[in-house]
Design a protein around this motif. Structure first.
Motif, PDB file in Angstrom:
ATOM      1  N   GLN A 136       0.601  -0.954   0.084  1.00 35.41           N
ATOM      2  CA  GLN A 136       0.099   0.764  -0.368  1.00 35.41           C
ATOM      3  C   GLN A 136       0.707   1.657  -0.165  1.00 35.41           C
ATOM      4  O   GLN A 136       2.150   1.116   0.726  1.00 35.41           O
ATOM      5  CB  GLN A 136      -0.974   0.209   1.077  1.00 35.41           C
ATOM      6  N   LYS A 137      -0.059   2.305  -0.706  1.00 33.66           N
ATOM      7  CA  LYS A 137       1.145   3.482  -0.345  1.00 33.66           C
ATOM      8  C   LYS A 137       0.363   4.333  -0.725  1.00 33.66           C
ATOM      9  O   LYS A 137      -0.540   4.378  -0.560  1.00 33.66           O
ATOM     10  CB  LYS A 137       2.139   4.148  -1.940  1.00 33.66           C
ATOM     11  N   TYR A 138       0.956   5.620   0.503  1.00 33.56           N
ATOM     12  CA  TYR A 138      -0.174   6.395   0.668  1.00 33.56           C
ATOM     13  C   TYR A 138       0.687   8.028   0.466  1.00 33.56           C
ATOM     14  O   TYR A 138       1.833   8.207   0.445  1.00 33.56           O
ATOM     15  CB  TYR A 138       0.088   6.646   2.063  1.00 33.56           C
ATOM     16  N   SER A 150      -1.156  14.618 -16.160  1.00 36.81           N
ATOM     17  CA  SER A 150      -1.988  13.487 -15.480  1.00 36.81           C
ATOM     18  C   SER A 150      -1.072  13.007 -14.236  1.00 36.81           C
ATOM     19  O   SER A 150      -1.144  11.984 -13.575  1.00 36.81           O
ATOM     20  CB  SER A 150      -2.636  12.897 -15.529  1.00 36.81           C
ATOM     21  N   LYS A 151      -1.426  13.756 -13.194  1.00 36.53           N
ATOM     22  CA  LYS A 151       0.501  13.613 -11.919  1.00 36.53           C
ATOM     23  C   LYS A 151      -0.738  12.419 -10.717  1.00 36.53           C
ATOM     24  O   LYS A 151       0.132  12.015 -10.027  1.00 36.53           O
ATOM     25  CB  LYS A 151       1.160  14.815 -11.136  1.00 36.53           C
ATOM     26  N   VAL A 152      -1.386  11.619 -11.470  1.00 34.69           N
ATOM     27  CA  VAL A 152      -1.988  10.501  -9.840  1.00 34.69           C
ATOM     28  C   VAL A 152      -1.433   9.725 -10.068  1.00 34.69           C
ATOM     29  O   VAL A 152      -0.813   8.952  -9.093  1.00 34.69           O
ATOM     30  CB  VAL A 152      -3.656  10.410 -10.885  1.00 34.69           C
ATOM     31  N   ARG A 162      10.134  14.055  -8.713  1.00 34.16           N
ATOM     32  CA  ARG A 162       8.923  14.354  -8.101  1.00 34.16           C
ATOM     33  C   ARG A 162       7.868  12.990  -8.383  1.00 34.16           C
ATOM     34  O   ARG A 162       7.690  12.329  -9.535  1.00 34.16           O
ATOM     35  CB  ARG A 162       8.401  15.277  -8.723  1.00 34.16           C
ATOM     36  N   GLY A 163       6.835  12.856  -7.444  1.00 34.54           N
ATOM     37  CA  GLY A 163       5.946  11.334  -7.690  1.00 34.54           C
ATOM     38  C   GLY A 163       6.731  10.423  -7.151  1.00 34.54           C
ATOM     39  O   GLY A 163       5.804   9.120  -7.562  1.00 34.54           O
ATOM     40  N   GLY A 164       7.691  10.237  -7.047  1.00 37.33           N
ATOM     41  CA  GLY A 164       8.914   8.914  -7.256  1.00 37.33           C
ATOM     42  C   GLY A 164       8.168   7.850  -6.509  1.00 37.33           C
ATOM     43  O   GLY A 164       8.205   6.790  -6.039  1.00 37.33           O
ATOM     44  N   SER A 165       7.328   8.361  -5.167  1.00 37.27           N
ATOM     45  CA  SER A 165       7.256   7.134  -3.971  1.00 37.27           C
ATOM     46  C   SER A 165       6.061   6.120  -4.723  1.00 37.27           C
ATOM     47  O   SER A 165       6.045   4.715  -4.431  1.00 37.27           O
ATOM     48  CB  SER A 165       6.396   7.638  -2.875  1.00 37.27           C
ATOM     49  N   ASP A 166       5.290   6.794  -5.701  1.00 36.23           N
ATOM     50  CA  ASP A 166       4.228   5.732  -6.458  1.00 36.23           C
ATOM     51  C   ASP A 166       5.193   4.753  -6.955  1.00 36.23           C
ATOM     52  O   ASP A 166       4.831   3.921  -7.350  1.00 36.23           O
ATOM     53  CB  ASP A 166       3.699   6.269  -7.708  1.00 36.23           C
ATOM     54  N   THR A 167       6.487   4.964  -8.029  1.00 37.65           N
ATOM     55  CA  THR A 167       7.046   3.834  -8.257  1.00 37.65           C
ATOM     56  C   THR A 167       7.868   2.993  -7.304  1.00 37.65           C
ATOM     57  O   THR A 167       8.363   1.810  -7.181  1.00 37.65           O
ATOM     58  CB  THR A 167       8.508   4.796  -8.798  1.00 37.65           C
TER      59      THR A 167
END
Ligand code: ADP
Ligand code: ASP
Ligand code: MG
Length: 412
Positions: free
Chosen positions: A6-8, A208-210, A150-155
């Motif tokens: 799970q990623k928050y 789309s940065k989602v 930026r947004g790298g936690s998704d990866t």
């Protein structure tokens, strides 16, 4: 028993109450007899704050030190979440990227994950612990701390899910799924029940940065379906997965926009073989990614004008390089424009429909919006327009392709 990653995101861990809310959700999953790895981002606004701090010290912060600095945001949130989990009676342990070890290359600020060691995480999971991992960061071969962009936690989350062969990867954010366009910009945006990796890849690449682009690349490569959902409710979100027949029937699935690019135009370049290579090589050598390129014949005979776009963050560097190269190539006129936006439509069904581009251009024309550049791929069409028309363009395209209406498959 399933292994769930799970990623928050930042908003979901934005304050202490929200961190406690995340802890409760994680424990709920664990209590259903699952093994859980939680990846967290820095608390909302913290990464921006750290970047601003660096720029107060120097206008061009050293890239290595910048990663040492910005990775600290996630150190705070993993520690707080692990504390909250323990306070609620769960066994949990936090890890930074280098402790796991999340190996990356050395491209500071935009490092790519090269390998993840799974032993420690598996050992903890098998011992009944919840593993809490800092998103966004890793370590290179020389033990330098790196960050993934930026947004790298998704990866981080998707890569861990792939490495651990997890049963599911859930990305919790502040919206309850992937919408036909940014729901914060267009009130008619509709949540998609599923979207293909390729469409999501285009949507992420086009603004789309989602989800971070690389997380979708990883998901596609290792076939990790992603469930994008909200950390504030229990609604089912959007599944990002392999393409199926139903998806192909939808011509346009989404509209995106991106205000992070700038345009550079080089006028009256000699129209001879090798000129484009000479113009773009120094730009590429500086690690700057060029997006759209248009070459048109110039008003001057035997010459061509070339226009292209680069990320705004690389704009000054690119402009300086292009000015120098242009002089060498015998032209001095270089124009630039930072007030541009790219609006795009995305859909796998476009492959088999011929009039989609015309519909897009007509919708923009109806609003009096001039198109400065166009680029297409099999499943997307992008137009560069004046940035002041971004919102208008997105809403007009959303209406033109009737994206507020459910698809045939969704209506069933
Ligand atoms: P997090 O901090 O959880 O990683 P982000 O801010 O990175 O969250 O991503 C979520 C945001 O993405 C939403 O608040 C929304 O404004 C934006 N967004 C842009 N396009 C879309 C889309 N098509 N569907 C859903 N959200 C989108
Ligand atoms: N904290 C990082 C950022 O703001 C990484 C992330 O949130 O995914 O970009
Ligand atoms: Mg994000």
């Amino acid at each position: 028993m399933a292994l769930i990653v799970q990623k928050y995101g930042g908003t979901s861990v934005g304050d202490v109450d929200r961190i406690k809310n995340v802890a409760r959700r994680v424990i709920h999953t664990k209590n259903q007899d699952h093994e859980v790895v939680v990846v967290v981002s820095a608390m909302a606004g913290e990464t921006d704050k750290l970047i601003r701090l660096a720029h107060q010290v120097t206008p061009s912060p050293d890239e290595r030190e910048m990663d040492v600095l910005v990775s600290t945001g996630e150190q705070v949130s993993v520690a707080l979440l692990a504390m909250a989990l323990k306070d609620m009676g769960a066994e949990a342990k936090s890890y930074l990227g280098f402790q796991i070890k999340i190996g990356t290359d050395s491209a500071f600020g935009k490092a790519r994950i090269t390998g993840i060691e799974s032993e420690k995480m598996l050992h903890d999971l098998r011992s009944g612990r919840i593993v809490v991992v800092a998103g966004f960061q890793g370590i290179d071969e020389l033990d330098n701390i790196t960050t993934l962009g930026r947004g790298g936690s998704d990866t981080t989350a998707v890569a861990i899910a792939a490495a651990l062969k997890a049963d599911s990867c859930e990305i919790y954010t502040d919206v309850d799924g992937v919408y036909t366009t940014d729901p914060n910009l267009c009130s008619k945006a509709r949540k998609l029940s599923k979207i293909s990796y390729d469409e999501m890849l285009e949507m992420a690449s086009l603004g789309s940065k989602v989800l971070q682009i690389r997380s979708v690349e990883f998901a596609k490569k290792y076939d990790v379906p992603i469930h994008v959902r909200s950390s504030f409710n229990d609604n089912l979100g959007t599944i990002v997965c392999k393409e199926d027949e139903e998806m192909e029937k939808v011509v346009v699935s989404g509209v995106t926009y991106n205000k992070n690019e700038a345009k550079i135009e080089v006028m009256r370049l000699p129209d001879t073989p090798g000129v484009a290579a000479k113009l773009f090589k120094p730009v590429a050598d500086a690690n700057i990614v060029v997006d759209m390129i248009i070459q048109t014949s110039s008003t001057e005979k035997g010459c061509a004008d070339v226009a292209f776009t680069v990320p705004k963050s690389d704009f000054n560097k690119a402009l300086q390089i292009v000015r120098e190269t242009s002089k060498e190539l015998g032209t001095k006129e270089v124009k630039s424009n930072e007030d541009i936006a790219k609006v795009s439509i995305v859909g796998v069904g476009m492959r088999s429909h011929s009039n989609v581009a015309t519909q897009m251009f007509s919708a923009l024309a109806k609003e009096g919006i001039n198109i400065q550049m166009i680029s297409t791929s099999e499943i997307k069409i992008s137009c560069i327009i004046d940035s002041k028309y971004t919102e208008l363009a997105v809403r007009a395209l959303h209406d033109a392709f009737e994206l507020d209406k459910p698809t045939v498959a969704e209506e069933k």
